[in-house]
Design a protein around this motif. Structure first.
Motif, mmCIF file in Angstrom:
data_model
loop_
_atom_site.group_PDB
_atom_site.id
_atom_site.type_symbol
_atom_site.label_atom_id
_atom_site.label_comp_id
_atom_site.label_asym_id
_atom_site.label_seq_id
_atom_site.Cartn_x
_atom_site.Cartn_y
_atom_site.Cartn_z
ATOM 1 N N VAL A 79 0.705 -1.575 0.051
ATOM 2 C CA VAL A 79 -0.287 -0.111 0.379
ATOM 3 C C VAL A 79 0.873 2.064 0.025
ATOM 4 C CG1 VAL A 79 -1.998 0.965 1.565
ATOM 5 C CG2 VAL A 79 -1.977 -1.280 1.670
ATOM 6 N N PRO A 80 0.603 2.391 -0.785
ATOM 7 C CA PRO A 80 1.450 3.066 -0.715
ATOM 8 C C PRO A 80 1.595 4.112 0.418
ATOM 9 C CG PRO A 80 0.365 2.983 -2.494
ATOM 10 C CD PRO A 80 -0.253 1.975 -1.832
ATOM 11 N N LEU A 81 1.983 4.901 0.344
ATOM 12 C CA LEU A 81 2.413 5.346 1.945
ATOM 13 C C LEU A 81 0.876 6.600 2.328
ATOM 14 C CD1 LEU A 81 6.204 5.440 3.100
ATOM 15 C CD2 LEU A 81 4.716 4.556 4.027
ATOM 16 N N SER A 82 0.932 6.953 1.067
ATOM 17 C CA SER A 82 -0.712 8.315 1.295
ATOM 18 C C SER A 82 -1.940 7.162 0.866
ATOM 19 C CB SER A 82 -0.469 8.806 -0.571
ATOM 20 O OG SER A 82 -0.288 8.019 -1.401
ATOM 21 N N ARG A 83 -1.621 6.448 0.843
ATOM 22 C CA ARG A 83 -2.465 5.845 0.999
ATOM 23 C C ARG A 83 -2.811 4.591 2.644
ATOM 24 N NH1 ARG A 83 -5.018 2.556 -3.797
ATOM 25 N NH2 ARG A 83 -3.345 2.644 -3.711
ATOM 26 N N ASP A 84 -1.741 4.655 2.923
ATOM 27 C CA ASP A 84 -1.685 3.770 4.125
ATOM 28 C C ASP A 84 -2.424 3.899 5.948
ATOM 29 O OD1 ASP A 84 0.671 3.097 6.689
ATOM 30 O OD2 ASP A 84 0.294 1.720 5.455
ATOM 31 N N PRO A 85 -3.370 3.628 6.554
ATOM 32 C CA PRO A 85 -3.261 3.902 7.804
ATOM 33 C C PRO A 85 -3.163 4.605 8.523
ATOM 34 C CG PRO A 85 -4.017 2.512 6.979
ATOM 35 C CD PRO A 85 -3.651 2.391 6.005
ATOM 36 N N PHE A 86 -1.416 3.570 8.936
ATOM 37 C CA PHE A 86 -0.668 4.105 9.847
ATOM 38 C C PHE A 86 0.234 5.112 9.788
ATOM 39 C CE2 PHE A 86 3.242 3.230 12.647
ATOM 40 C CZ PHE A 86 2.448 3.737 14.003
ATOM 41 N N PHE A 87 0.933 5.405 8.455
ATOM 42 C CA PHE A 87 2.093 6.574 7.943
ATOM 43 C C PHE A 87 0.496 7.474 8.188
ATOM 44 C CE2 PHE A 87 3.585 9.480 4.750
ATOM 45 C CZ PHE A 87 4.700 9.374 5.676
ATOM 46 N N GLN A 88 -0.507 7.833 7.725
ATOM 47 C CA GLN A 88 -0.891 9.136 8.108
ATOM 48 C C GLN A 88 -1.333 9.236 9.334
ATOM 49 O OE1 GLN A 88 -1.947 10.958 4.996
ATOM 50 N NE2 GLN A 88 -0.668 9.396 4.037
ATOM 51 N N LEU A 89 -1.900 8.828 9.814
ATOM 52 C CA LEU A 89 -2.240 8.499 11.340
ATOM 53 C C LEU A 89 -1.501 9.085 12.332
ATOM 54 C CD1 LEU A 89 -3.505 8.354 14.304
ATOM 55 C CD2 LEU A 89 -2.587 6.369 14.441
ATOM 56 N N ILE A 90 0.234 9.036 11.672
ATOM 57 C CA ILE A 90 1.305 9.090 12.447
ATOM 58 C C ILE A 90 1.386 10.787 11.946
ATOM 59 C CG2 ILE A 90 4.018 8.920 12.906
ATOM 60 C CD1 ILE A 90 2.362 7.957 14.439
ATOM 61 N N LYS A 91 1.666 11.198 10.565
ATOM 62 C CA LYS A 91 1.807 12.127 9.604
ATOM 63 C C LYS A 91 0.995 13.523 10.276
ATOM 64 C CE LYS A 91 1.674 14.236 5.085
ATOM 65 N NZ LYS A 91 0.986 13.615 3.695
ATOM 66 N N LYS A 92 -0.592 12.740 10.763
ATOM 67 C CA LYS A 92 -1.243 14.223 10.747
ATOM 68 C C LYS A 92 -1.276 14.506 12.311
ATOM 69 C CE LYS A 92 -3.687 13.067 6.352
ATOM 70 N NZ LYS A 92 -4.689 12.738 6.024
ATOM 71 N N ASN A 93 -0.621 13.246 12.832
ATOM 72 C CA ASN A 93 -1.473 13.652 14.361
ATOM 73 C C ASN A 93 -0.693 13.539 15.281
ATOM 74 O OD1 ASN A 93 -2.337 13.266 17.004
ATOM 75 N ND2 ASN A 93 -4.207 11.627 16.329
ATOM 76 N N LYS A 94 0.166 14.944 16.105
ATOM 77 C CA LYS A 94 1.556 14.783 16.993
ATOM 78 C C LYS A 94 0.864 14.209 18.161
ATOM 79 C CE LYS A 94 2.509 19.410 14.801
ATOM 80 N NZ LYS A 94 2.809 20.502 14.775
ATOM 81 N N LEU A 95 0.086 13.894 19.217
ATOM 82 C CA LEU A 95 -0.126 13.342 19.716
ATOM 83 C C LEU A 95 0.560 11.966 19.532
ATOM 84 C CD1 LEU A 95 -0.508 13.404 23.094
ATOM 85 C CD2 LEU A 95 -3.582 12.983 21.952
ATOM 86 N N ALA A 96 -0.157 11.582 19.080
ATOM 87 C CA ALA A 96 0.100 9.855 18.171
ATOM 88 C C ALA A 96 1.540 9.650 17.806
ATOM 89 C CB ALA A 96 -0.431 9.162 16.861
ATOM 90 N N ARG A 97 2.308 10.863 17.217
ATOM 91 C CA ARG A 97 4.253 10.457 17.761
ATOM 92 C C ARG A 97 4.909 10.460 18.790
ATOM 93 N NH1 ARG A 97 4.884 15.495 13.560
ATOM 94 N NH2 ARG A 97 3.398 14.734 11.328
#
Length: 112
Positions: A79-97
């Motif tokens: 799955v490309p990173l642009s559609r990967d749910p975990f990657f998108q969560l880490i990319k968009k959510n600073k608290l998750a990082r």
């Protein structure tokens, strides 16, 4: 494209000069990054690290590759990173990082 795992590892084949250059880059980056565990960092220091993480994640996503293609040689698909749910969560959510890092660990872009 060589995998990230092999790219980071210094072996006898890469030579001592390459290893020294890599160590120098890591040490210089470590000197410029905030020091200390995440629980003692100010919000400004955390924001500085988040800005670096945002840039790196954007660069990685722009390659159009999947997690598997980044980590393993000769792997196609995934799955490309642009559609990967975990990657998108880490990319968009600073608290998750920040949750990925233990309170006693140093919060840097390399850890994410």
């Amino acid at each position: 494209m060589s995998s990230l795992f092999k790219h980071r590892r210094v072996t006898e084949e890469t030579g001592q000069e390459d290893g020294l250059a890599y160590n120098e880059r890591v040490l210089v980056a470590g000197e410029r990054s905030p020091q200390g565990p995440i629980r003692f960092m100010s919000q400004e220091e955390k924001d500085k690290v988040h800005r670096v993480i945002d840039l790196r994640l954007k660069e990685i996503e722009d390659t159009g590759l999947s997690k598997e293609e980044l980590l393993f040689d000769n792997f196609t698909g995934g799955v490309p990173l642009s559609r990967d749910p975990f990657f998108q969560l880490i990319k968009k959510n600073k608290l998750a990082r920040e949750v990925l890092i233990e309170p006693t660990e140093i919060f840097t872009a390399d850890r994410i």
